[in-house]
Design a protein around this motif. Structure first.
Motif, PDB file in Angstrom:
ATOM      1  N   ARG A 171      10.196   8.281  -1.705  1.00 30.75           N
ATOM      2  CA  ARG A 171      11.537   8.787  -1.344  1.00 30.75           C
ATOM      3  C   ARG A 171      11.825   8.537   0.127  1.00 30.75           C
ATOM      4  NH1 ARG A 171       9.829  13.089  -4.432  1.00 30.75           N
ATOM      5  NH2 ARG A 171       9.438  14.359  -2.592  1.00 30.75           N
ATOM      6  N   GLU A 172      10.859   8.837   0.971  1.00 31.16           N
ATOM      7  CA  GLU A 172      11.092   8.718   2.414  1.00 31.16           C
ATOM      8  C   GLU A 172      11.196   7.263   2.860  1.00 31.16           C
ATOM      9  OE1 GLU A 172      12.213  10.226   5.954  1.00 31.16           O
ATOM     10  OE2 GLU A 172      11.869  11.351   4.113  1.00 31.16           O
ATOM     11  N   THR A 173      10.341   6.400   2.329  1.00 27.30           N
ATOM     12  CA  THR A 173      10.425   4.995   2.729  1.00 27.30           C
ATOM     13  C   THR A 173      11.695   4.335   2.202  1.00 27.30           C
ATOM     14  OG1 THR A 173       9.018   4.320   0.871  1.00 27.30           O
ATOM     15  CG2 THR A 173       7.938   4.657   3.014  1.00 27.30           C
ATOM     16  N   GLY A 174      12.254   4.889   1.135  1.00 26.85           N
ATOM     17  CA  GLY A 174      13.542   4.397   0.647  1.00 26.85           C
ATOM     18  C   GLY A 174      14.667   4.702   1.615  1.00 26.85           C
ATOM     19  N   ARG A 175      14.533   5.789   2.353  1.00 24.71           N
ATOM     20  CA  ARG A 175      15.543   6.201   3.338  1.00 24.71           C
ATOM     21  C   ARG A 175      15.255   5.675   4.732  1.00 24.71           C
ATOM     22  NH1 ARG A 175      15.439  11.553   0.619  1.00 24.71           N
ATOM     23  NH2 ARG A 175      13.652  12.026   1.901  1.00 24.71           N
ATOM     24  N   ASP A 176      13.978   5.589   5.084  1.00 25.55           N
ATOM     25  CA  ASP A 176      13.584   5.264   6.457  1.00 25.55           C
ATOM     26  C   ASP A 176      12.714   4.011   6.470  1.00 25.55           C
ATOM     27  OD1 ASP A 176      12.735   5.153   9.075  1.00 25.55           O
ATOM     28  OD2 ASP A 176      11.860   7.163   9.118  1.00 25.55           O
ATOM     29  N   ARG A 177      13.316   2.865   6.696  1.00 29.60           N
ATOM     30  CA  ARG A 177      12.579   1.596   6.711  1.00 29.60           C
ATOM     31  C   ARG A 177      11.719   1.445   7.969  1.00 29.60           C
ATOM     32  NH1 ARG A 177      11.335   0.109   2.361  1.00 29.60           N
ATOM     33  NH2 ARG A 177      10.885  -1.932   3.190  1.00 29.60           N
ATOM     34  N   ASP A 178      11.897   2.317   8.954  1.00 35.93           N
ATOM     35  CA  ASP A 178      11.098   2.270  10.183  1.00 35.93           C
ATOM     36  C   ASP A 178       9.773   3.008  10.059  1.00 35.93           C
ATOM     37  OD1 ASP A 178      13.106   0.827  11.391  1.00 35.93           O
ATOM     38  OD2 ASP A 178      14.013   2.567  12.353  1.00 35.93           O
ATOM     39  N   LEU A 179       9.569   3.730   8.962  1.00 35.07           N
ATOM     40  CA  LEU A 179       8.385   4.560   8.759  1.00 35.07           C
ATOM     41  C   LEU A 179       7.159   3.713   8.436  1.00 35.07           C
ATOM     42  CD1 LEU A 179       7.149   7.425   8.359  1.00 35.07           C
ATOM     43  CD2 LEU A 179       7.838   7.228   5.950  1.00 35.07           C
ATOM     44  N   TRP A 180       6.066   3.985   9.144  1.00 33.36           N
ATOM     45  CA  TRP A 180       4.767   3.396   8.832  1.00 33.36           C
ATOM     46  C   TRP A 180       4.043   4.351   7.883  1.00 33.36           C
ATOM     47  CZ3 TRP A 180       2.457  -1.011  11.089  1.00 33.36           C
ATOM     48  CH2 TRP A 180       3.164  -1.592  12.145  1.00 33.36           C
ATOM     49  N   VAL A 181       3.351   3.806   6.886  1.00 34.11           N
ATOM     50  CA  VAL A 181       2.525   4.625   6.001  1.00 34.11           C
ATOM     51  C   VAL A 181       1.143   3.986   5.919  1.00 34.11           C
ATOM     52  CG1 VAL A 181       2.229   5.615   3.705  1.00 34.11           C
ATOM     53  CG2 VAL A 181       4.540   5.336   4.643  1.00 34.11           C
ATOM     54  N   ILE A 182       0.143   4.783   6.241  1.00 38.79           N
ATOM     55  CA  ILE A 182      -1.249   4.349   6.176  1.00 38.79           C
ATOM     56  C   ILE A 182      -1.937   5.175   5.099  1.00 38.79           C
ATOM     57  CG2 ILE A 182      -3.444   4.236   7.427  1.00 38.79           C
ATOM     58  CD1 ILE A 182      -1.725   4.122  10.019  1.00 38.79           C
ATOM     59  N   GLU A 183      -2.694   4.523   4.243  1.00 40.84           N
ATOM     60  CA  GLU A 183      -3.498   5.241   3.260  1.00 40.84           C
ATOM     61  C   GLU A 183      -4.955   5.006   3.569  1.00 40.84           C
ATOM     62  OE1 GLU A 183      -4.525   5.435  -1.506  1.00 40.84           O
ATOM     63  OE2 GLU A 183      -2.572   4.668  -0.873  1.00 40.84           O
ATOM     64  N   LEU A 184      -5.723   6.082   3.553  1.00 37.92           N
ATOM     65  CA  LEU A 184      -7.153   5.942   3.713  1.00 37.92           C
ATOM     66  C   LEU A 184      -7.856   6.688   2.603  1.00 37.92           C
ATOM     67  CD1 LEU A 184      -8.480   8.658   5.427  1.00 37.92           C
ATOM     68  CD2 LEU A 184      -6.875   7.678   7.029  1.00 37.92           C
ATOM     69  N   GLU A 185      -9.092   6.304   2.346  1.00 35.48           N
ATOM     70  CA  GLU A 185      -9.878   6.889   1.263  1.00 35.48           C
ATOM     71  C   GLU A 185     -11.060   7.639   1.849  1.00 35.48           C
ATOM     72  OE1 GLU A 185     -10.899   3.455  -1.034  1.00 35.48           O
ATOM     73  OE2 GLU A 185      -8.903   3.322  -1.936  1.00 35.48           O
ATOM     74  N   SER A 186     -11.119   8.936   1.536  1.00 41.61           N
ATOM     75  CA  SER A 186     -12.219   9.756   2.043  1.00 41.61           C
ATOM     76  C   SER A 186     -12.388  10.973   1.137  1.00 41.61           C
ATOM     77  CB  SER A 186     -11.941  10.213   3.474  1.00 41.61           C
ATOM     78  OG  SER A 186     -12.905  11.147   3.894  1.00 41.61           O
ATOM     79  N   ARG A 187     -13.482  11.014   0.415  1.00 41.67           N
ATOM     80  CA  ARG A 187     -13.760  12.173  -0.448  1.00 41.67           C
ATOM     81  C   ARG A 187     -13.768  13.471   0.354  1.00 41.67           C
ATOM     82  NH1 ARG A 187     -15.012  10.387  -5.334  1.00 41.67           N
ATOM     83  NH2 ARG A 187     -16.067   8.393  -5.553  1.00 41.67           N
ATOM     84  N   GLU A 188     -14.233  13.391   1.592  1.00 45.40           N
ATOM     85  CA  GLU A 188     -14.335  14.581   2.448  1.00 45.40           C
ATOM     86  C   GLU A 188     -13.014  14.912   3.156  1.00 45.40           C
ATOM     87  OE1 GLU A 188     -16.258  11.735   3.140  1.00 45.40           O
ATOM     88  OE2 GLU A 188     -17.800  12.327   1.707  1.00 45.40           O
ATOM     89  N   GLY A 189     -12.042  14.043   3.055  1.00 45.61           N
ATOM     90  CA  GLY A 189     -10.762  14.268   3.722  1.00 45.61           C
ATOM     91  C   GLY A 189     -10.778  13.899   5.192  1.00 45.61           C
ATOM     92  N   ARG A 190     -11.740  13.094   5.616  1.00 50.27           N
ATOM     93  CA  ARG A 190     -11.829  12.688   7.027  1.00 50.27           C
ATOM     94  C   ARG A 190     -10.695  11.735   7.361  1.00 50.27           C
ATOM     95  NH1 ARG A 190     -16.698   9.770   8.711  1.00 50.27           N
ATOM     96  NH2 ARG A 190     -15.857  10.126  10.769  1.00 50.27           N
TER      97      ARG A 190
END
Length: 109
Positions: free
Chosen positions: A81-100
């Motif tokens: 929803r947000e990236t549809g409205r805000d093309r300037d937004l960076w989104v990073i995904e990381l994988e961490s079972r511990e939530g680090r």
């Protein structure tokens, strides 16, 4: 205080995550200069956390805040929803079972 350009911050953060062996991916490339940055931490169990940098009036500083902890699909829907409205937004995904995320490190503010 001057702000670091978003693109430079993202590259430095990705390098830092790599040094800690935390897998990370840029899902959405935003404005290189002034785009906001969101960080999704996938916990690999179907759940995730969403982090955003917010301004703290009391401390007169920006800090990272976990704004959502939910099923990964709910966080993905919010990001879509947000990236549809805000093309300037960076989104990073990381994988961490511990939530680090390393976002508690003051040097990443």
């Amino acid at each position: 205080m001057s702000r670091l350009a978003a693109g430079i911050w993202v590259r430095a953060y990705m390098t830092r995550l790599g040094l800690e062996n935390i897998p990370a991916y840029v899902l959405q490339k935003g404005d290189a200069t002034a785009g906001a940055v969101w960080v999704k931490v996938a916990r690999l169990d179907g759940n995730a956390d969403l982090w955003e940098r917010q301004y703290d009036l009391a401390a007169d500083a920006r800090r990272w805040v976990c704004t959502m902890t939910d099923a990964e699909s709910a966080i993905d829907a919010r990001i879509a929803r947000e990236t549809g409205r805000d093309r300037d937004l960076w989104v990073i995904e990381l994988e961490s079972r511990e939530g680090r995320s390393l976002l508690d490190d003051p040097s990443l503010a």
